[in-house]
Structure formats: C-alpha cells, structure tokens
Scaffold this active site. Sequence first.
Site, PDB file in Angstrom:
ATOM      1  N   THR A 126      31.272  74.508 -13.664  1.00 61.51           N
ATOM      2  CA  THR A 126      32.623  73.986 -13.875  1.00 61.51           C
ATOM      3  C   THR A 126      33.309  74.684 -15.042  1.00 61.51           C
ATOM      4  O   THR A 126      32.633  75.164 -15.966  1.00 61.51           O
ATOM      5  CB  THR A 126      32.526  72.466 -14.166  1.00 61.51           C
ATOM      6  OG1 THR A 126      33.783  72.001 -14.648  1.00 61.51           O
ATOM      7  CG2 THR A 126      31.472  72.147 -15.224  1.00 61.51           C
ATOM      8  N   ASP A 127      34.636  74.667 -15.010  1.00 63.37           N
ATOM      9  CA  ASP A 127      35.387  75.214 -16.153  1.00 63.37           C
ATOM     10  C   ASP A 127      35.218  74.358 -17.412  1.00 63.37           C
ATOM     11  O   ASP A 127      35.534  74.807 -18.519  1.00 63.37           O
ATOM     12  CB  ASP A 127      36.882  75.379 -15.801  1.00 63.37           C
ATOM     13  CG  ASP A 127      37.569  74.098 -15.361  1.00 63.37           C
ATOM     14  OD1 ASP A 127      36.923  73.031 -15.322  1.00 63.37           O
ATOM     15  OD2 ASP A 127      38.780  74.160 -15.050  1.00 63.37           O
ATOM     16  N   GLU A 128      34.720  73.136 -17.249  1.00 66.50           N
ATOM     17  CA  GLU A 128      34.603  72.233 -18.403  1.00 66.50           C
ATOM     18  C   GLU A 128      33.592  72.717 -19.438  1.00 66.50           C
ATOM     19  O   GLU A 128      33.590  72.227 -20.571  1.00 66.50           O
ATOM     20  CB  GLU A 128      34.223  70.826 -17.942  1.00 66.50           C
ATOM     21  CG  GLU A 128      35.268  70.219 -17.052  1.00 66.50           C
ATOM     22  CD  GLU A 128      35.070  68.738 -16.843  1.00 66.50           C
ATOM     23  OE1 GLU A 128      34.354  68.101 -17.626  1.00 66.50           O
ATOM     24  OE2 GLU A 128      35.638  68.215 -15.876  1.00 66.50           O
ATOM     25  N   TYR A 153      28.684  64.984 -19.493  1.00 67.46           N
ATOM     26  CA  TYR A 153      28.688  65.726 -18.221  1.00 67.46           C
ATOM     27  C   TYR A 153      28.813  67.226 -18.460  1.00 67.46           C
ATOM     28  O   TYR A 153      27.971  68.009 -17.993  1.00 67.46           O
ATOM     29  CB  TYR A 153      29.849  65.247 -17.322  1.00 67.46           C
ATOM     30  CG  TYR A 153      30.177  66.231 -16.219  1.00 67.46           C
ATOM     31  CD1 TYR A 153      29.286  66.448 -15.165  1.00 67.46           C
ATOM     32  CD2 TYR A 153      31.364  66.977 -16.233  1.00 67.46           C
ATOM     33  CE1 TYR A 153      29.574  67.373 -14.156  1.00 67.46           C
ATOM     34  CE2 TYR A 153      31.658  67.893 -15.238  1.00 67.46           C
ATOM     35  CZ  TYR A 153      30.754  68.087 -14.198  1.00 67.46           C
ATOM     36  OH  TYR A 153      31.037  69.009 -13.214  1.00 67.46           O
ATOM     37  N   LYS A 157      26.144  70.391 -17.749  1.00 71.61           N
ATOM     38  CA  LYS A 157      26.431  71.553 -16.892  1.00 71.61           C
ATOM     39  C   LYS A 157      26.280  72.855 -17.693  1.00 71.61           C
ATOM     40  O   LYS A 157      25.743  73.841 -17.188  1.00 71.61           O
ATOM     41  CB  LYS A 157      27.845  71.458 -16.310  1.00 71.61           C
ATOM     42  CG  LYS A 157      28.055  70.346 -15.300  1.00 71.61           C
ATOM     43  CD  LYS A 157      27.234  70.478 -14.032  1.00 71.61           C
ATOM     44  CE  LYS A 157      27.652  71.626 -13.157  1.00 71.61           C
ATOM     45  NZ  LYS A 157      26.913  71.621 -11.854  1.00 71.61           N
TER      46      LYS A 157
HETATM   47  P1  NAD Z   1      29.752  64.740  -5.946  1.00 74.03           P
HETATM   48  O1  NAD Z   1      29.428  63.757  -7.028  1.00 74.03           O
HETATM   49  O2  NAD Z   1      30.814  64.400  -4.948  1.00 74.03           O
HETATM   50  O3  NAD Z   1      28.438  65.088  -5.118  1.00 74.03           O
HETATM   51  C1  NAD Z   1      27.201  65.318  -5.720  1.00 74.03           C
HETATM   52  C2  NAD Z   1      26.136  65.327  -4.628  1.00 74.03           C
HETATM   53  O4  NAD Z   1      24.872  65.611  -5.237  1.00 74.03           O
HETATM   54  C3  NAD Z   1      25.989  63.985  -3.899  1.00 74.03           C
HETATM   55  O5  NAD Z   1      25.874  64.184  -2.510  1.00 74.03           O
HETATM   56  C4  NAD Z   1      24.697  63.408  -4.466  1.00 74.03           C
HETATM   57  O6  NAD Z   1      24.018  62.540  -3.567  1.00 74.03           O
HETATM   58  C5  NAD Z   1      23.912  64.673  -4.764  1.00 74.03           C
HETATM   59  N1  NAD Z   1      22.889  64.486  -5.794  1.00 74.03           N
HETATM   60  C6  NAD Z   1      23.054  63.910  -7.029  1.00 74.03           C
HETATM   61  N2  NAD Z   1      21.881  63.878  -7.691  1.00 74.03           N
HETATM   62  C7  NAD Z   1      20.957  64.472  -6.875  1.00 74.03           C
HETATM   63  C8  NAD Z   1      19.573  64.762  -7.016  1.00 74.03           C
HETATM   64  N3  NAD Z   1      18.887  64.429  -8.124  1.00 74.03           N
HETATM   65  N4  NAD Z   1      18.951  65.388  -5.996  1.00 74.03           N
HETATM   66  C9  NAD Z   1      19.624  65.727  -4.867  1.00 74.03           C
HETATM   67  N5  NAD Z   1      20.925  65.462  -4.681  1.00 74.03           N
HETATM   68  C10 NAD Z   1      21.598  64.850  -5.678  1.00 74.03           C
HETATM   69  O7  NAD Z   1      30.097  66.084  -6.714  1.00 74.03           O
HETATM   70  P2  NAD Z   1      31.192  67.205  -6.395  1.00 74.03           P
HETATM   71  O8  NAD Z   1      32.476  66.808  -7.003  1.00 74.03           O
HETATM   72  O9  NAD Z   1      31.125  67.557  -4.975  1.00 74.03           O
HETATM   73  O10 NAD Z   1      30.630  68.412  -7.266  1.00 74.03           O
HETATM   74  C11 NAD Z   1      29.671  69.309  -6.731  1.00 74.03           C
HETATM   75  C12 NAD Z   1      29.343  70.379  -7.755  1.00 74.03           C
HETATM   76  O11 NAD Z   1      30.514  71.084  -8.123  1.00 74.03           O
HETATM   77  C13 NAD Z   1      28.771  69.836  -9.055  1.00 74.03           C
HETATM   78  O12 NAD Z   1      27.756  70.710  -9.497  1.00 74.03           O
HETATM   79  C14 NAD Z   1      29.940  69.842 -10.022  1.00 74.03           C
HETATM   80  O13 NAD Z   1      29.509  69.996 -11.340  1.00 74.03           O
HETATM   81  C15 NAD Z   1      30.685  71.063  -9.537  1.00 74.03           C
HETATM   82  N6  NAD Z   1      32.127  71.097  -9.787  1.00 74.03           N
HETATM   83  C16 NAD Z   1      32.930  70.062  -9.367  1.00 74.03           C
HETATM   84  C17 NAD Z   1      34.303  70.131  -9.529  1.00 74.03           C
HETATM   85  C18 NAD Z   1      35.230  69.016  -9.051  1.00 74.03           C
HETATM   86  O14 NAD Z   1      36.434  69.109  -9.227  1.00 74.03           O
HETATM   87  N7  NAD Z   1      34.722  67.959  -8.412  1.00 74.03           N
HETATM   88  C19 NAD Z   1      34.877  71.254 -10.140  1.00 74.03           C
HETATM   89  C20 NAD Z   1      34.021  72.298 -10.576  1.00 74.03           C
HETATM   90  C21 NAD Z   1      32.676  72.208 -10.369  1.00 74.03           C
HETATM   91  O1  TDX Z   2      42.090  56.852 -13.059  1.00 79.43           O
HETATM   92  C1  TDX Z   2      42.168  57.935 -13.647  1.00 79.43           C
HETATM   93  N1  TDX Z   2      43.275  58.215 -14.399  1.00 79.43           N
HETATM   94  C2  TDX Z   2      43.448  59.388 -15.081  1.00 79.43           C
HETATM   95  O2  TDX Z   2      44.475  59.572 -15.751  1.00 79.43           O
HETATM   96  C3  TDX Z   2      41.131  58.943 -13.555  1.00 79.43           C
HETATM   97  C4  TDX Z   2      39.897  58.679 -12.742  1.00 79.43           C
HETATM   98  C5  TDX Z   2      41.332  60.128 -14.234  1.00 79.43           C
HETATM   99  N2  TDX Z   2      42.436  60.351 -14.978  1.00 79.43           N
HETATM  100  C6  TDX Z   2      42.630  61.668 -15.634  1.00 79.43           C
HETATM  101  C7  TDX Z   2      41.448  62.209 -16.400  1.00 79.43           C
HETATM  102  C8  TDX Z   2      41.597  63.713 -16.229  1.00 79.43           C
HETATM  103  O3  TDX Z   2      42.512  64.228 -17.183  1.00 79.43           O
HETATM  104  O4  TDX Z   2      42.821  62.606 -14.554  1.00 79.43           O
HETATM  105  C9  TDX Z   2      42.205  63.866 -14.842  1.00 79.43           C
HETATM  106  C10 TDX Z   2      41.195  64.203 -13.757  1.00 79.43           C
HETATM  107  O5  TDX Z   2      40.111  63.280 -13.900  1.00 79.43           O
HETATM  108  P1  TDX Z   2      38.794  63.374 -12.977  1.00 79.43           P
HETATM  109  O6  TDX Z   2      39.188  63.316 -11.544  1.00 79.43           O
HETATM  110  O7  TDX Z   2      37.817  62.379 -13.491  1.00 79.43           O
HETATM  111  O8  TDX Z   2      38.323  64.876 -13.219  1.00 79.43           O
HETATM  112  P2  TDX Z   2      37.866  65.695 -14.539  1.00 79.43           P
HETATM  113  O9  TDX Z   2      37.349  64.807 -15.590  1.00 79.43           O
HETATM  114  O10 TDX Z   2      38.968  66.643 -14.864  1.00 79.43           O
HETATM  115  O11 TDX Z   2      36.605  66.510 -13.924  1.00 79.43           O
HETATM  116  C11 TDX Z   2      36.666  67.083 -12.590  1.00 79.43           C
HETATM  117  O12 TDX Z   2      36.888  68.465 -12.640  1.00 79.43           O
HETATM  118  C12 TDX Z   2      35.862  69.274 -13.182  1.00 79.43           C
HETATM  119  C13 TDX Z   2      35.361  66.800 -11.846  1.00 79.43           C
HETATM  120  O13 TDX Z   2      35.125  65.398 -11.795  1.00 79.43           O
HETATM  121  C14 TDX Z   2      34.196  67.538 -12.474  1.00 79.43           C
HETATM  122  O14 TDX Z   2      33.020  67.353 -11.689  1.00 79.43           O
HETATM  123  C15 TDX Z   2      34.525  69.002 -12.541  1.00 79.43           C
HETATM  124  O15 TDX Z   2      33.511  69.683 -13.234  1.00 79.43           O
END
Ligand code: NAD
Ligand code: TDX
Length: 337
Positions: A126-128, A153, A157
């Site tokens: 992630t960019d975080e 988190y 990562k």
């Molecule tokens: P998500 O929470 O929707 O899904 C995570 C999945 O991993 C689930 O299916 C869960 O059951 C599985 N999982 C969790 N723990 C496990 C374990 N111990 N063994 C096997 N499976 C397990 O997450 P997401 O938003 O789809 O993110 C996927 C990946 O992308 C993550 O690595 C996250 O850090 C990265 N990422 C997410 C975002 C975003 O915006 N959501 C952005 C950048 C990177």
């Molecule tokens: O109810 C809300 N109100 C609100 O203002 C929630 C749930 C979030 N927020 C804000 C927090 C953040 O500034 O919105 C923004 C986005 O929040 P999230 O959806 O929780 O995402 P963020 O914390 O930015 O992280 C996401 O992007 C990077 C993913 O969850 C991560 O897995 C990924 O690495």
Amino acid sequence: MACDPKNIIVTGGAGFIGSNFVHWVVDNQPDVHVVVLDALTYAGNRENLAGIPDDRMEFVHGDICDAELVDRLFADADACVHFAAESHNDNSISNPEPFIRTNVEGTYQLLEAARKHGVRFHHISTDEVYGDLALDDPARFTEETPYCPSSPYSSSKASSDMLVRAWHRTYGVPVTISNCSNNYGPRQHIEKFIPRQVTNILCGIKPKLYGDGLNVRDWIHTEDHSSAVWKILTEGALGETYLIGADGEKNNIDVLRAILAAMGKDADDFEWVRDRPGHDRRYAIDSSKLRRELGWQPKHTDFAEGLQDTIDWYASNEDWWSGEKDAIEAKYAAQGQ
Ligand code: NAD
Ligand code: TDX
C-alpha cells in the site's frame, strides 16, 4: 525478466481486491489456473468468487500462517500473488494483534515456502507505508520515498515489505512489490469509506465524515489495480518495487458529496464524527515508473462513472452486505464514529 506462470496461488482471493483480481485473471488469461488460499475472516466471502468454473480455480480454506499447508500448495505453483492481510486502519487501532500475525508472520511463512520451492512471489502493498503528505505539498510518493508508516496497519504492511526485500537480497527469492493507492469498486467491505456511505444512504442512515473531511486519498478502480499487478508479475524486474496509481486525488468531503449527489441527497445530508487517531492527511502516487518501464495505463479514468457503477452494485446486491450492516455500525458508534 519475463515470467509466464500457469499455476498461481492467490492469497486473500476471497477479499475485495483479491477476488476482483481472480475474476480478472479468469476473464483475461485463459491458460492460467488459480488456487485461492483464504482464511475467510470477517472480510473474506466465498460468494465473491461465485461463477468461476471449477476447472479454472480451486478454493482452499486455510491460513497463510499455516506453514505445512503453505508448503504443500507452493510445491505445485509457479507463482504467488499475495493479497491476504488485515486491511482496515480503524480495526488496527482498536486491536493491532491480528495485523502483526497475518501481515508480518503470514508474509514470512509465504516467503519461506517461495524460497524452498523457487516460486515467483508478488507482494501486494500500500501507499500508506510512506506515511502522509501535507495538503499543500506539490510532491507525490515515488519508489524512492522513505518509509514512514503512521498506523498499526501501515506499519505491519511496511514490515512485510521489508521482509520481502530481504528475502530477495539474501536468498535470491524472485520477488516484486507493488504499493497501490485507495481502491474502489464492487465487493469492497462495508467498513471502508465509500461502501459505508453508500450503504448508509441505502439504509436511511446519515453518512459519517471523520475530522474536517479534507483528508485526500488517491482513488483507483480495482480493475486497474488488477491489470497493473498482472503486468508487474509477468514483466516486472525482479527485486523491484512499482507504485500503482491512477491520478485520482480527491478529498473525502468531495467524494462524499459526489455520492450524495449521485444518490439524490442534499450536499449537507451527513454527520461529522470523531477523527481517526493519527489520521494520515494526504496520499498521492506518482506511477510514472510503472507506466514508463512496463507500458501500463489505467482504463477507468472517469471517477464519476466508476463511482456510479459502484453505487449501482451495492444497490443491486443488498443480500451481500445487509446481514453485517447493523454490527458494523454498532462497532463504529461505540468508537464515536
Ligand atoms: P480485504 O480485507 O477485503 O481482504 C483480505 C482477505 O484476506 C480476506 O478475504 C480475508 O479472509 C483474507 N485473510 C485475512 N487474514 C488471512 C490469513 N491469515 N490467511 C489467509 N487469508 C487471510 O482486503 P483488501 O482491501 O482486498 O486488500 C487486499 C490487499 O491489498 C491487502 O494486502 C492490502 O494491504 C492491500 N491494499 C489495499 C488497498 C485498498 O484500498 N483496499 C490499497 C492498497 C493496498
Ligand atoms: O466512515 C468513514 N468516514 C471517513 O471520513 C470511514 C470508514 C473513513 N473515513 C475517511 C478516512 C480516510 O481518510 O475516509 C478515508 C478512507 O478511509 P478507509 O476507507 O478506511 O481507507 P484508508 O484508511 O485510506 O485505507 C485504504 O487505502 C489504503 C485501505 O483500507 C487500505 O487497506 C489501503 O492500504
């Protein structure tokens, strides 16, 4: 170095981005067989993989920390794309323990199996990991930006990224890493910002905005994330990191107002709630390395259109999310959010 995998393991393939990636591979790479390894935590849903033929995918219900299981699966694989993680910042603040276990220890177990069996390993990050930028800073994150994670988190990562780099340098494991910005699209868990607000409106609950609403996220459609990951897996240089982004910087209040407008609500029909502790101010990705070296381009460049499709998906798939809605909102309410 080109890589032409035919048998790939996708960890976390029942989650949001992992399941979209599995659908993308099944739709676009007819010669590839996928083994999904997923523990089906609260964030995983077997339904996310509905409709995929049995001859294209095997689903293994298991934990990436289970060394014996991981070893067995890697013995038959060419490549692993590692999405599995605990992914929600707010959860990491209330209980960091599973984040350390899955994100750090789980990645370690996968790397050990990749080392033993010579499996090509692509790590999803992630960019975080880079921390945050000021709103008035002209800079964006690049592959050279120093790591500076803020939350449990993002620090878990960042730790996993460091393990991947070390396993490449010390043991020669064939790895690549991608750090992507905020994804949106179908099948994202309703704890996250966009699905939470859309499903709140569908349920007659007011959307909730943290802090002053000016925090900026750099949005990318999850299908564009999938195409970028495939590009890096098959054409990326080993040991390299690539940032994935689609020039989608927007502040939270603008995104929320776009959702309100698209759903026929008044621009001020939401509630301000308690800010997230340590809330990162702004993320912004410079993805020019990926575009220049591998020729990748995003397809979903119209955010309003992608957002409307996402809203439509939640409106027509209420069964997918309605069972969890009360519990998610009760948990947020207990945190003042
Ligand atoms: P998500 O929470 O929707 O899904 C995570 C999945 O991993 C689930 O299916 C869960 O059951 C599985 N999982 C969790 N723990 C496990 C374990 N111990 N063994 C096997 N499976 C397990 O997450 P997401 O938003 O789809 O993110 C996927 C990946 O992308 C993550 O690595 C996250 O850090 C990265 N990422 C997410 C975002 C975003 O915006 N959501 C952005 C950048 C990177
Ligand atoms: O109810 C809300 N109100 C609100 O203002 C929630 C749930 C979030 N927020 C804000 C927090 C953040 O500034 O919105 C923004 C986005 O929040 P999230 O959806 O929780 O995402 P963020 O914390 O930015 O992280 C996401 O992007 C990077 C993913 O969850 C991560 O897995 C990924 O690495």
